[in-house]
Design an enzyme around this catalytic site. Structure first.
Site, short mmCIF file in Angstrom:
data_model
loop_
_atom_site.label_atom_id
_atom_site.label_comp_id
_atom_site.label_asym_id
_atom_site.label_seq_id
_atom_site.Cartn_x
_atom_site.Cartn_y
_atom_site.Cartn_z
N GLY A 110 0.82 -1.21 0.00
CA GLY A 110 0.00 0.00 0.00
C GLY A 110 0.85 1.26 0.00
O GLY A 110 0.51 2.25 -0.67
N ASP A 111 1.95 1.24 0.74
CA ASP A 111 2.86 2.39 0.76
C ASP A 111 3.49 2.58 -0.62
O ASP A 111 3.67 3.71 -1.08
CB ASP A 111 3.97 2.17 1.80
#
Length: 312
Positions: free
Chosen positions: A251-252
């Site tokens: 997600g990052d």
């Protein structure tokens, strides 16, 4: 300049097992490695792969804090850390066998003087700098701290990205963050409901936009991602069905890719393509995505025409 903030960074000690964890007995790993942890730090690392310079802001303490700074600097990441007088930055233990088990430490307390020091540093940001607030905060920090940061910058033209959960995220919406990125499970938790369809994802993502967020990017794991934009578009990005090896940091990585695409091309489609590519590149790697793999995934996603755009 892009600035990332990680309130509770860590040294992640990853141990690979050849079988399931046997509780109550001695378990032996077959290999180990150390990585830096923290959502904002992950964003800085992936941006670096894409030749986007960033400054990582964080609170660190003890020998583990020194190690985090040393490793980031070795990778060419500029750091501007606030060093705490007590405690030590986290060591998180991640056990990877038939299933993955994590033991995450609490981290040091962050006193008020340290928060004020951070706000002073942020006062030096200029118009068109970009700020990314990513991850949770320790129990010693109030849930309105992200909102305080956005409020302190509200007189400047500084696009802010917030990747957080619950109250920490909701408190920022009135300050119109440029982008927020809940995943589907976090979106369910924000509205205390079960989401069963794309139509419901769009409905609740747009509800967050109506509460102040300019753009809402919902990561959907193996199903891709969905973006509701500030110009009333819905951009759906499908996954190519990769088998994930590692979901930590995916997600990052998506945030880093999205920012790269948007800052480089000023285009939401490119932002989505790079976001999907970076997320997938990390998911199929043992650690964070590399530039070569990101560009390979970008070509795959672009050739496959994975994006679909409709009006809200």
């Amino acid at each position: 300049m892009v600035y990332t903030i990680t309130f509770n960074p860590s040294v992640d000690y990853v141990m690979n097992l050849d079988k399931a964890l046997d509780f109550g007995k001695t378990n032996r790993s077959v290999s180990e490695y150390v990585a830096m942890g923290g959502k904002g730090i992950n964003v800085s690392l992936v941006l670096s792969e894409l030749n986007i310079k960033s400054t990582a802001l964080s609170f660190v303490a003890g020998f583990t804090g020194d190690e985090i700074e040393k490793r980031l600097n070795k990778k060419g990441i500029c750091t501007d850390f606030i060093k705490l007088n007590e405690g030590m930055s986290r060591i998180n233990v991640k056990l990877k066998g038939e299933t993955e088990t994590e033991i995450n430490a609490a981290g040091p307390n962050i006193p008020e003087w340290a928060i004020q020091t951070l706000l002073t540093k942020l006062n030096a940001l200029s118009d068109n700098d970009v700020l990314i607030l990513a991850g949770s905060v320790p129990k010693s920090v109030s849930k309105d701290v992200y909102a305080k940061i956005l409020k302190s910058l509200s007189a400047k033209n500084i696009p802010c990205v917030v990747d957080a959960t619950g109250e920490l995220l909701l408190n920022t919406l009135s300050f119109n963050p440029f982008l927020i990125k809940p995943n589907k499970e976090e979106l369910c938790a924000l509205f205390n409901t079960e989401i069963k369809s794309d139509e419901e994802i769009i409905f609740y993502a747009n509800a967050l936009r109506e509460r102040g967020a300019q753009n809402v990017l919902v990561s959907l794991g193996g199903d891709g991602a969905l973006l509701v934009t500030n110009d009333n578009k819905i951009i759906t990005g499908s996954s190519l069905g990769e088998t994930p090896v590692n979901t930590v940091g995916a997600g990052d990585s998506m945030i880093a890719g999205f920012l790269y695409g948007y800052l480089t091309y000023n285009d939401y489609n490119e932002a989505m393509l790079y976001g999907l590519s970076c997320g997938a590149a990390t998911a199929v790697s043992k650690s964070l995505a590399t530039k070569e793999l990101i560009l390979n995934k970008y070509r795959e996603y672009k050739d496959a025409s994975v994006l679909e755009t409709t009006n809200l």
